[in-house]
Design a protein around this motif. Structure first.
Motif, PDB file in Angstrom:
ATOM      1  N   GLY A  40       0.681  -0.878   0.184  1.00 59.17           N
ATOM      2  CA  GLY A  40       0.396  -0.237   0.102  1.00 59.17           C
ATOM      3  C   GLY A  40       0.814   1.178  -0.073  1.00 59.17           C
ATOM      4  N   ASP A  41       2.677   0.839   0.160  1.00 58.98           N
ATOM      5  CA  ASP A  41       3.081   2.445   0.008  1.00 58.98           C
ATOM      6  C   ASP A  41       3.288   3.380  -1.748  1.00 58.98           C
ATOM      7  N   THR A  42       3.461   3.914  -1.140  1.00 63.37           N
ATOM      8  CA  THR A  42       3.639   5.246  -2.744  1.00 63.37           C
ATOM      9  C   THR A  42       4.950   4.778  -2.938  1.00 63.37           C
ATOM     10  N   VAL A  43       5.023   4.772  -4.312  1.00 57.80           N
ATOM     11  CA  VAL A  43       5.973   4.982  -4.569  1.00 57.80           C
ATOM     12  C   VAL A  43       6.227   5.420  -6.194  1.00 57.80           C
ATOM     13  N   HIS A  44       7.130   6.789  -5.979  1.00 56.80           N
ATOM     14  CA  HIS A  44       7.441   7.572  -7.443  1.00 56.80           C
ATOM     15  C   HIS A  44       7.993   6.818  -8.512  1.00 56.80           C
ATOM     16  N   ILE A  45       7.456   6.778  -9.553  1.00 52.55           N
ATOM     17  CA  ILE A  45       8.944   5.700 -10.686  1.00 52.55           C
ATOM     18  C   ILE A  45       9.189   7.323 -11.726  1.00 52.55           C
ATOM     19  N   PRO A  46      10.552   7.837 -11.769  1.00 48.97           N
ATOM     20  CA  PRO A  46      10.673   8.978 -12.314  1.00 48.97           C
ATOM     21  C   PRO A  46      10.747   8.292 -14.066  1.00 48.97           C
ATOM     22  N   GLY A  47      11.022   8.857 -15.144  1.00 51.65           N
ATOM     23  CA  GLY A  47      10.519   8.984 -16.513  1.00 51.65           C
ATOM     24  C   GLY A  47       9.017   8.679 -16.918  1.00 51.65           C
ATOM     25  N   TYR A  48       8.053   8.732 -16.162  1.00 53.99           N
ATOM     26  CA  TYR A  48       6.620   8.411 -16.340  1.00 53.99           C
ATOM     27  C   TYR A  48       5.928   8.992 -15.959  1.00 53.99           C
ATOM     28  N   GLN A  49       4.672   8.716 -17.233  1.00 53.89           N
ATOM     29  CA  GLN A  49       3.166  10.006 -16.471  1.00 53.89           C
ATOM     30  C   GLN A  49       2.120   8.225 -16.728  1.00 53.89           C
ATOM     31  N   VAL A  50       1.215   9.486 -16.466  1.00 60.48           N
ATOM     32  CA  VAL A  50      -0.023   8.158 -16.707  1.00 60.48           C
ATOM     33  C   VAL A  50      -0.990   8.714 -17.820  1.00 60.48           C
ATOM     34  N   SER A  51      -1.492   8.140 -18.736  1.00 60.17           N
ATOM     35  CA  SER A  51      -2.437   8.464 -19.386  1.00 60.17           C
ATOM     36  C   SER A  51      -3.857   7.556 -19.654  1.00 60.17           C
ATOM     37  N   TYR A  52      -5.076   7.875 -19.697  1.00 62.93           N
ATOM     38  CA  TYR A  52      -5.798   7.451 -19.801  1.00 62.93           C
ATOM     39  C   TYR A  52      -6.958   6.815 -20.165  1.00 62.93           C
ATOM     40  N   TYR A  53      -6.913   5.274 -20.579  1.00 65.02           N
ATOM     41  CA  TYR A  53      -7.884   5.247 -22.039  1.00 65.02           C
ATOM     42  C   TYR A  53      -9.143   4.288 -21.708  1.00 65.02           C
ATOM     43  N   LYS A  54     -10.165   4.708 -22.340  1.00 63.08           N
ATOM     44  CA  LYS A  54     -11.637   4.106 -21.890  1.00 63.08           C
ATOM     45  C   LYS A  54     -11.459   2.453 -22.836  1.00 63.08           C
ATOM     46  N   VAL A  55     -11.828   1.806 -22.219  1.00 64.38           N
ATOM     47  CA  VAL A  55     -11.972   0.401 -22.734  1.00 64.38           C
ATOM     48  C   VAL A  55     -12.902   0.230 -24.245  1.00 64.38           C
ATOM     49  N   GLN A  56     -11.998  -0.209 -24.962  1.00 64.03           N
ATOM     50  CA  GLN A  56     -13.556  -0.547 -26.167  1.00 64.03           C
ATOM     51  C   GLN A  56     -14.054  -1.840 -26.510  1.00 64.03           C
ATOM     52  N   LYS A  57     -14.818  -2.167 -27.235  1.00 67.92           N
ATOM     53  CA  LYS A  57     -14.569  -4.015 -26.831  1.00 67.92           C
ATOM     54  C   LYS A  57     -13.454  -4.648 -28.004  1.00 67.92           C
ATOM     55  N   GLY A  58     -13.231  -5.540 -26.969  1.00 65.21           N
ATOM     56  CA  GLY A  58     -12.629  -7.341 -27.635  1.00 65.21           C
ATOM     57  C   GLY A  58     -10.946  -6.525 -26.683  1.00 65.21           C
ATOM     58  N   ASP A  59     -10.908  -5.041 -26.156  1.00 65.43           N
ATOM     59  CA  ASP A  59      -9.535  -5.076 -25.566  1.00 65.43           C
ATOM     60  C   ASP A  59      -9.987  -5.741 -24.075  1.00 65.43           C
ATOM     61  N   THR A  60      -8.103  -6.274 -24.359  1.00 63.65           N
ATOM     62  CA  THR A  60      -7.759  -7.095 -22.895  1.00 63.65           C
ATOM     63  C   THR A  60      -6.311  -6.482 -22.544  1.00 63.65           C
ATOM     64  N   PHE A  61      -6.173  -7.030 -21.318  1.00 64.67           N
ATOM     65  CA  PHE A  61      -5.337  -6.208 -20.910  1.00 64.67           C
ATOM     66  C   PHE A  61      -3.378  -6.582 -21.549  1.00 64.67           C
ATOM     67  N   TRP A  62      -3.647  -8.589 -21.813  1.00 70.32           N
ATOM     68  CA  TRP A  62      -2.813  -8.735 -22.814  1.00 70.32           C
ATOM     69  C   TRP A  62      -2.604  -8.008 -24.452  1.00 70.32           C
ATOM     70  N   ARG A  63      -3.831  -7.341 -25.043  1.00 75.56           N
ATOM     71  CA  ARG A  63      -4.026  -6.389 -26.231  1.00 75.56           C
ATOM     72  C   ARG A  63      -3.560  -5.200 -26.474  1.00 75.56           C
ATOM     73  N   LEU A  64      -3.764  -4.598 -25.056  1.00 73.62           N
ATOM     74  CA  LEU A  64      -3.317  -3.080 -25.022  1.00 73.62           C
ATOM     75  C   LEU A  64      -1.750  -3.346 -24.243  1.00 73.62           C
ATOM     76  N   ALA A  65      -1.281  -3.892 -23.701  1.00 76.03           N
ATOM     77  CA  ALA A  65       0.284  -4.100 -23.511  1.00 76.03           C
ATOM     78  C   ALA A  65       0.975  -4.946 -24.618  1.00 76.03           C
ATOM     79  N   SER A  66       0.565  -5.349 -25.467  1.00 74.82           N
ATOM     80  CA  SER A  66       1.266  -5.531 -26.628  1.00 74.82           C
ATOM     81  C   SER A  66       1.064  -4.340 -27.888  1.00 74.82           C
ATOM     82  N   GLU A  67       0.010  -4.312 -27.624  1.00 74.45           N
ATOM     83  CA  GLU A  67       0.072  -2.752 -28.599  1.00 74.45           C
ATOM     84  C   GLU A  67       0.765  -1.708 -28.486  1.00 74.45           C
ATOM     85  N   ARG A  68       0.993  -1.678 -26.994  1.00 73.26           N
ATOM     86  CA  ARG A  68       2.159  -0.196 -26.868  1.00 73.26           C
ATOM     87  C   ARG A  68       3.425  -0.706 -25.962  1.00 73.26           C
ATOM     88  N   ARG A  69       4.176  -2.081 -26.008  1.00 71.44           N
ATOM     89  CA  ARG A  69       5.117  -2.129 -26.021  1.00 71.44           C
ATOM     90  C   ARG A  69       5.474  -2.333 -24.677  1.00 71.44           C
TER      91      ARG A  69
END
Length: 395
Positions: A40-69
Motif C-alpha cells: 500500500g505504500d506509494t512509490v514514485h517511478i521517475p520518467g513516467y506519466q499516466v495516460s487514461y484510456y477508455k476500454v473498447q470492445k475486444g480489449d484485454t490487458f494482453w492486447r493493450l500491453a502488446s500494442e503499446r509494447r
C-alpha cells in the motif's frame, strides 16, 4: 508517476519492470526504505506519466500491453482493482507512458512564470531532482537551486544574471530536460553515455538569478513602487528591452568584491538600466544568495551563462588554476566559442569565484548580436551549447 506497492514488490523489481535505473527510483523516494516497503505504500517511478484510456470492445490487458509494447504487469500494477479477464467497455484504465519527449520548450519568451511552470512539471516527472530555496529576489521571488546527482564533484551552472539575457535560462532548462530524459531512458546525448555522471557529479543549477529583471524586460513594469521606480530610472520609457539590471537598477554581475572599486570608479554612480555596481559590493539579495551558495556547495567548477559574443572568459588576475586552460580549450573544441583569458572588466561572479577559490570559473557568452537576442537564434545557440554542458560534466 505513482504506484502502490503490492506483496513482493521491490525497488529492484520496479527498476527492471520499467527499465529505469535503480538509483533514480531510490532517489525519487527519499522517505522510503528500499529494504522495508509495505503493501500500500506509494512509490514514485521517475520518467513516467499516466495516460487514461477508455476500454473498447475486444480489449484485454494482453492486447493493450502488446500494442503499446508494455510489460503486462505494468498494466496490472497501475490498475490493481481491474480484472484483466473481464474488462468492461467504457471503463477507464491507467496506462504508463515513458517520457521520451521534452517538457521544456526553450523557444519562447522565458520569464519567471514559464520557468515556474516548467519546474513544477519536471519535478512531478523527475522527483529525484532536489530543490533548495537559496534566497529571494528584491520583490520576493524565490531563487531556486536545482541539484541532480550525488557525486562528490559539484559543477554549477547559472543563467539570467542579466535581465535581458533571459535566453540563457531557456537554454539551460532545455538541456536539463534532455539530460533527465537521457538518464531515465538510458540514452546517450551526442553519443555520450551520461548515466555515470549522475554518480560522479552533483549538478547545481540556478536557472534564473534575476527573476524580477527578466519579468521587467518581458512583461513591462509591475504595478506598485518597484515598477514606478524602474520607469523613473528608464526615463519613463516602457520599453525595457535594454535593461540588464535587477529591479532596483543594480547590475548584479558588477556586485562582487573582485576589484569592485575599479568598476565603481568608472561605472554609473546611481541606479541605471545597466552597469551600476551598487553603493558597495553585495548590497543586492540576488548577489548575496549566489555568494552564499558558492560557500555552501564548494563548486569544483562554475559556469555563468550570458549573452552575447560566442566567447568564453576564463581568467582573473592569474588566480585561475592551470587546468582551467585545458577545460576552456575543450569548450572551444565542442562549441567553436573563442576563449579569452583576461578582459578589462571586473566584479563579476566569475571573477569573484576564481579570486576566492582559485578554481575553474567561466563566463560563457552565448550567441551573437544585440541583447536581448531574438528567439530565432535559440536553436543555433542550443546546439552550440550542448557540448559545453556535457564537457563541464566530464572534464
Amino acid at each position: 508517476m505513482k504506484v502502490q506497492v503490492r506483496k513482493g514488490d521491490t525497488f529492484w523489481y520496479y527498476s527492471n519492470l520499467f527499465n529505469v535505473p535503480l538509483t533514480l527510483i531510490i532517489d525519487s523516494n527519499p522517505d522510503s526504505d528500499p529494504k522495508s516497503l509495505q503493501i500500500g505504500d506509494t512509490v514514485h517511478i521517475p520518467g513516467y506519466q499516466v495516460s487514461y484510456y477508455k476500454v473498447q470492445k475486444g480489449d484485454t490487458f494482453w492486447r493493450l500491453a502488446s500494442e503499446r509494447r508494455l510489460a503486462l504487469d505494468m498494466l496490472a500494477l497501475l490498475n490493481p482493482k481491474e480484472s484483466p479477464r473481464n474488462l468492461q467497455v467504457g471503463q477507464t484504465l491507467r496506462i504508463p507512458v515513458q517520457v521520451g519527449f521534452r517538457i521544456v520548450d526553450g523557444r519562447q519568451a522565458y520569464d519567471f512564470d514559464v520557468l515556474t511552470k516548467h519546474l513544477k512539471e519536471l519535478l512531478d516527472t523527475y522527483p529525484f531532482i532536489r530543490t533548495e530555496k537559496i534566497g529571494q529576489s528584491v520583490m520576493g521571488k524565490d531563487l531556486l537551486e536545482l541539484q541532480i546527482g550525488h557525486g562528490s564533484k559539484v559543477v554549477h551552472w547559472n543563467g539570467s544574471f542579466h535581465a535581458n539575457e533571459w535566453i540563457t535560462t531557456a537554454t539551460i532548462m532545455q538541456f536539463l530536460n534532455d539530460y533527465l530524459i537521457a538518464l531515465t531512458n538510458k540514452e546517450p546525448i551526442r553519443g555520450l553515455d551520461v548515466s555515470p555522471y549522475y554518480e560522479q557529479v552533483t549538478l547545481s543549477i540556478v536557472p534564473m538569478v534575476d527573476p524580477d529583471g527578466v519579468n521587467l524586460v518581458l512583461q513591462g513594469p509591475p504595478k506598485g513602487p518597484f515598477g514606478e521606480e524602474a520607469l523613473r530610472i528608464n526615463n519613463g520609457n516602457e520599453d525595457f528591452s535594454g535593461w540588464k539590471a535587477n529591479i532596483r537598477g543594480v547590475d548584479l554581475n558588477n556586485q562582487f568584491p573582485a576589484k569592485w572599486e575599479v568598476e565603481a570608479e568608472r561605472k554609473p554612480k546611481k541606479p541605471r538600466y545597466r552597469d551600476f555596481p551598487g553603493e558597495k559590493p553585495l548590497t543586492e539579495p540576488e548577489a548575496i544568495a549566489m555568494t552564499e551558495l558558492a560557500h555552501a556547495r564548494q563548486f569544483e567548477k562554475m559556469l555563468a551563462f550570458h549573452t552575447q559574443g560566442e566567447v568564453i572568459y576564463w581568467g582573473y588576475e592569474g588566480k585561475e588554476p592551470p587546468r582551467a586552460f585545458t577545460i576552456v580549450n575543450e569548450f572551444r573544441r565542442v562549441s567553436g566559442y573563442e576563449p579569452i583569458r583576461y578582459v578589462d572588466s571586473y566584479a563579476g561572479y566569475k571573477d569573484w569565484f576564481i579570486k576566492v577559490y582559485e578554481r575553474p570559473g567561466f563566463t560563457v557568452e552565448l550567441g551573437e548580436g544585440t541583447n536581448p537576442l531574438p528567439i530565432s537564434q535559440f536553436d543555433e545557440i542550443y546546439q552550440e551549447t550542448i557540448g559545453i554542458f556535457l564537457a563541464s560534466l566530464y572534464m
